[in-house]
Write a protein that holds these residues in place. Structure first.
Motif, PDB file in Angstrom:
ATOM      1  N   ALA A  64       0.774  -1.197  -0.079  1.00 40.60           N
ATOM      2  CA  ALA A  64       0.036  -0.021  -0.016  1.00 40.60           C
ATOM      3  C   ALA A  64       0.758   1.252   0.051  1.00 40.60           C
ATOM      4  CB  ALA A  64      -0.807  -0.111   1.335  1.00 40.60           C
ATOM      5  N   GLU A  65       0.388   2.350  -0.621  1.00 45.05           N
ATOM      6  CA  GLU A  65       1.330   3.449  -0.740  1.00 45.05           C
ATOM      7  C   GLU A  65       0.330   4.681   0.035  1.00 45.05           C
ATOM      8  OE1 GLU A  65       3.552   4.569  -4.536  1.00 45.05           O
ATOM      9  OE2 GLU A  65       2.048   3.181  -5.353  1.00 45.05           O
ATOM     10  N   LYS A  66      -0.597   4.554   0.490  1.00 43.57           N
ATOM     11  CA  LYS A  66      -1.524   5.396   1.325  1.00 43.57           C
ATOM     12  C   LYS A  66      -1.627   5.022   2.516  1.00 43.57           C
ATOM     13  CE  LYS A  66      -4.723   7.571  -1.343  1.00 43.57           C
ATOM     14  NZ  LYS A  66      -5.796   7.405  -0.178  1.00 43.57           N
ATOM     15  N   PRO A  67      -1.400   6.086   3.578  1.00 41.94           N
ATOM     16  CA  PRO A  67      -1.764   5.547   5.048  1.00 41.94           C
ATOM     17  C   PRO A  67      -3.009   5.389   5.324  1.00 41.94           C
ATOM     18  CG  PRO A  67      -1.241   7.861   4.865  1.00 41.94           C
ATOM     19  CD  PRO A  67      -0.832   7.275   3.392  1.00 41.94           C
ATOM     20  N   ASP A  68      -3.971   5.930   4.792  1.00 38.49           N
ATOM     21  CA  ASP A  68      -5.347   5.736   5.058  1.00 38.49           C
ATOM     22  C   ASP A  68      -5.551   4.011   4.582  1.00 38.49           C
ATOM     23  OD1 ASP A  68      -5.155   6.750   2.257  1.00 38.49           O
ATOM     24  OD2 ASP A  68      -7.387   5.593   2.130  1.00 38.49           O
ATOM     25  N   ILE A  69      -5.167   3.567   3.899  1.00 42.62           N
ATOM     26  CA  ILE A  69      -5.508   2.089   3.281  1.00 42.62           C
ATOM     27  C   ILE A  69      -4.672   1.075   4.677  1.00 42.62           C
ATOM     28  CG2 ILE A  69      -4.810   0.368   1.843  1.00 42.62           C
ATOM     29  CD1 ILE A  69      -4.717   2.290  -0.240  1.00 42.62           C
ATOM     30  N   VAL A  70      -3.426   1.633   4.923  1.00 40.13           N
ATOM     31  CA  VAL A  70      -2.758   0.995   6.020  1.00 40.13           C
ATOM     32  C   VAL A  70      -3.553   0.926   7.379  1.00 40.13           C
ATOM     33  CG1 VAL A  70      -0.787   0.627   7.265  1.00 40.13           C
ATOM     34  CG2 VAL A  70      -0.448   1.090   4.701  1.00 40.13           C
ATOM     35  N   ALA A  71      -3.808   2.243   7.567  1.00 36.80           N
ATOM     36  CA  ALA A  71      -4.700   2.184   8.798  1.00 36.80           C
ATOM     37  C   ALA A  71      -5.690   1.346   8.895  1.00 36.80           C
ATOM     38  CB  ALA A  71      -5.094   3.697   9.182  1.00 36.80           C
ATOM     39  N   ALA A  72      -6.752   1.195   7.823  1.00 36.82           N
ATOM     40  CA  ALA A  72      -7.839   0.473   7.911  1.00 36.82           C
ATOM     41  C   ALA A  72      -7.329  -0.910   7.895  1.00 36.82           C
ATOM     42  CB  ALA A  72      -8.731   0.586   6.381  1.00 36.82           C
ATOM     43  N   LYS A  73      -6.267  -1.362   7.324  1.00 41.42           N
ATOM     44  CA  LYS A  73      -5.881  -2.946   7.646  1.00 41.42           C
ATOM     45  C   LYS A  73      -5.608  -3.094   9.009  1.00 41.42           C
ATOM     46  CE  LYS A  73      -4.667  -3.535   2.672  1.00 41.42           C
ATOM     47  NZ  LYS A  73      -5.765  -4.403   2.285  1.00 41.42           N
ATOM     48  N   LEU A  74      -4.843  -2.040   9.559  1.00 40.79           N
ATOM     49  CA  LEU A  74      -4.260  -2.205  11.057  1.00 40.79           C
ATOM     50  C   LEU A  74      -5.524  -2.395  11.848  1.00 40.79           C
ATOM     51  CD1 LEU A  74      -1.743   0.526  11.423  1.00 40.79           C
ATOM     52  CD2 LEU A  74      -1.305  -2.042  11.425  1.00 40.79           C
ATOM     53  N   LEU A  75      -6.636  -1.462  11.546  1.00 46.11           N
ATOM     54  CA  LEU A  75      -7.814  -1.824  12.537  1.00 46.11           C
ATOM     55  C   LEU A  75      -8.687  -3.042  12.075  1.00 46.11           C
ATOM     56  CD1 LEU A  75      -9.185   1.659  12.154  1.00 46.11           C
ATOM     57  CD2 LEU A  75      -8.407   0.786  14.057  1.00 46.11           C
TER      58      LEU A  75
END
Length: 482
Positions: A230-241
């Protein structure tokens, strides 16, 4: 050098020679001596905040005239508070800090060396990633600085539950790596497994996150990727959640996420900014596009070579008219067409941007039309190859994987017909079912079937209905929304 309770004092001339030797006398190593003060600052050119060095270090020392208490407390009192200072007792321990962009302060007669945190590396500004453009939603993208990327994630979690575990890998690069997860959501066993694998890595260097991805994969020679990107922090944040783990690598704008499922390739961030019905239709369309992209060329070869009687009469006449006079066998003709389009694609990627588009579009049209008029390729073969190439880009991250599978199926179809395609499809399905990523089934939630996870699979429900986290990931805290 003296041993015992008393350490040897800093010898400026001797220590400068030692640091030059430890740095292999590199041409960009700067040793700035302050006249009359017995002080020298050592750093690499272009990696330091020179304004901060001048204001917070050089000016106070010059103003003191070199007469200050040469102890750790005296140095701290002398320097301005804007600089962070860390004492070291061994010169060799400062090498990594200097190589990382910090400043080494040598003070004649002092018992310690001081590392000044004044690093200022060139960093690309936060902007929208070129490969992850969005119509709606956040436009921030990761950059090549790991600290900036950690901040981009941290600012989305206004609690202390987001945890980063840092490490360094590479005998020569000493690359910083951060493992991020949400405490209380991520599976502790998964975190421990990833931590153990990373700590066991012993290589010359890590240049990009793709190096780490290859080292973490269980089946290294699999054609399918086993780590999410992923290149976008919002995508990574969603996956972390959801309970996943993120891995950030210094120098790379691409974050890794674990565990990774094949289903994620058919999902898009824009799906969560659309109505559920529209998102579901788009996901099904992507699946259909990839299915036809992979199987259509092989089916066309099989029907031409063995099962042409299956075609309706009018379609059969059209096919026969299109392949009339073609000097190549169906399988060889299709392989030539696929190779031609793949070469054009590779050329367009590597050419300058303003030339690449012309090569990919104009080159495909001109070469395809010329090959048909010359009688080397049939018009149907060119059409099917073009449709297959377009369909592959419905899942851009798996273009290379599905291209290899498509080529394999074309060869099987040319030797065994439709029966070979069916056998190849069954073998592919069996392989995917057997594939696991950190203990999670690669085809989850379809194999094994997890009914509760189907609400965000190929069919997506509205956000209020997504009350639980994916059970396929094996996390205990599944309650996402009450």
């Amino acid at each position: 050098m003296r041993f015992g309770n008393n350490r040897a004092m800093v010898n400026l001339v001797k220590d400068v020679k030692s640091i030059r030797r430890l740095m292999c006398d590199s041409g960009d190593l700067v040793v700035r001596e302050i006249p009359g003060a017995g002080v020298a600052a050592v750093y690499f050119d272009g990696m330091l905040n020179l304004e901060g060095l001048e204001r917070s270090v050089v000016e106070p020392i010059v103003r003191s005239g070199g007469s200050f208490e040469r102890t750790e407390e005296g140095v701290r009192n002398l320097l301005y508070t804007g600089v962070t200072l860390r004492p070291e007792t061994a010169l060799a321990d400062t090498v990594i800090d200097v190589a990382s962009g910090e400043c080494l302060l040598l003070i004649e007669g002092c018992e310690k060396y001081f590392v000044l945190m004044l690093r200022k590396l060139p960093v690309r500004p936060v902007a929208e990633p070129p490969t992850s453009a969005v119509l709606k939603g956040p436009r921030e993208g990761f950059v090549e600085d790991i600290k900036t990327n950690m901040v981009l994630l941290r600012k989305r979690f206004h609690s202390g539950k987001l945890v980063f575990e840092t490490a360094k890998i590479g005998r020569f690069t000493d690359t910083a790596i951060a493992i991020g997860y949400v405490k209380g959501i991520a599976d502790e066993t998964l975190v421990k497994t990833v931590r153990t694998k990373i700590s066991a890595v012993d290589v010359d260097g890590i240049i990009d996150s793709s190096y780490v991805a290859k080292l973490l994969e269980g089946r290294r020679y699999s054609v399918f990727r086993q780590t999410g990107t992923a290149e976008k922090p919002d995508i990574v944040a969603a996956k972390l959640l959801e309970g996943r783990i993120a891995i950030l690598v210094d120098g790379s704008p691409i974050a890794l996420t674990l565990p990774f499922l094949l289903l994620e390739d058919f999902q898009d961030t824009q799906d969560y900014f659309k109505r559920a019905t529209r998102a579901s239709v788009l996901r099904i369309m992507r699946l259909i596009a990839v299915f036809f992209a992979v199987f259509l060329p092989a089916a066309f070869v099989a029907l031409q070579s063995y099962q042409f009687q299956i075609l309706p009469l009018k379609l059969l006449i059209t096919v026969l008219n299109s392949i009339k006079g073609i000097p190549f066998s169906p399988i060889l003709e299709m392989l030539i067409a696929l190779l031609l389009f793949d070469v054009l694609n590779e050329a367009s990627v590597r050419m300058p941007r303003y030339v690449g588009m012309a090569i990919s579009v104009v080159g495909a049209i001109i070469l395809g039309d010329t090959a048909v008029q010359a009688g080397l390729l049939s018009s149907l073969t060119v059409l099917i190859t073009a449709l297959s190439g377009i369909g592959l880009y419905a899942i851009p991250d798996e273009v290379g994987t599905f291209s290899v599978i498509r080529l394999f199926l074309v060869i099987v179809a040319g030797t065994s017909g439709l029966f070979g395609i069916v056998v190849g499809a069954v073998a592919l399905a069996a392989y995917l079912v057997s594939l696991e990523v950190f203990g999670v089934a690669y085809l989850a939630p379809f194999a094994p079937l997890t009914v509760s996870d189907l609400k965000d699979s190929m069919i997506k429900l509205e956000q209020p209905d997504l009350k639980t986290r994916p059970a396929s990931l094996g996390i205990r805290n599944r309650t996402r929304q009450k």
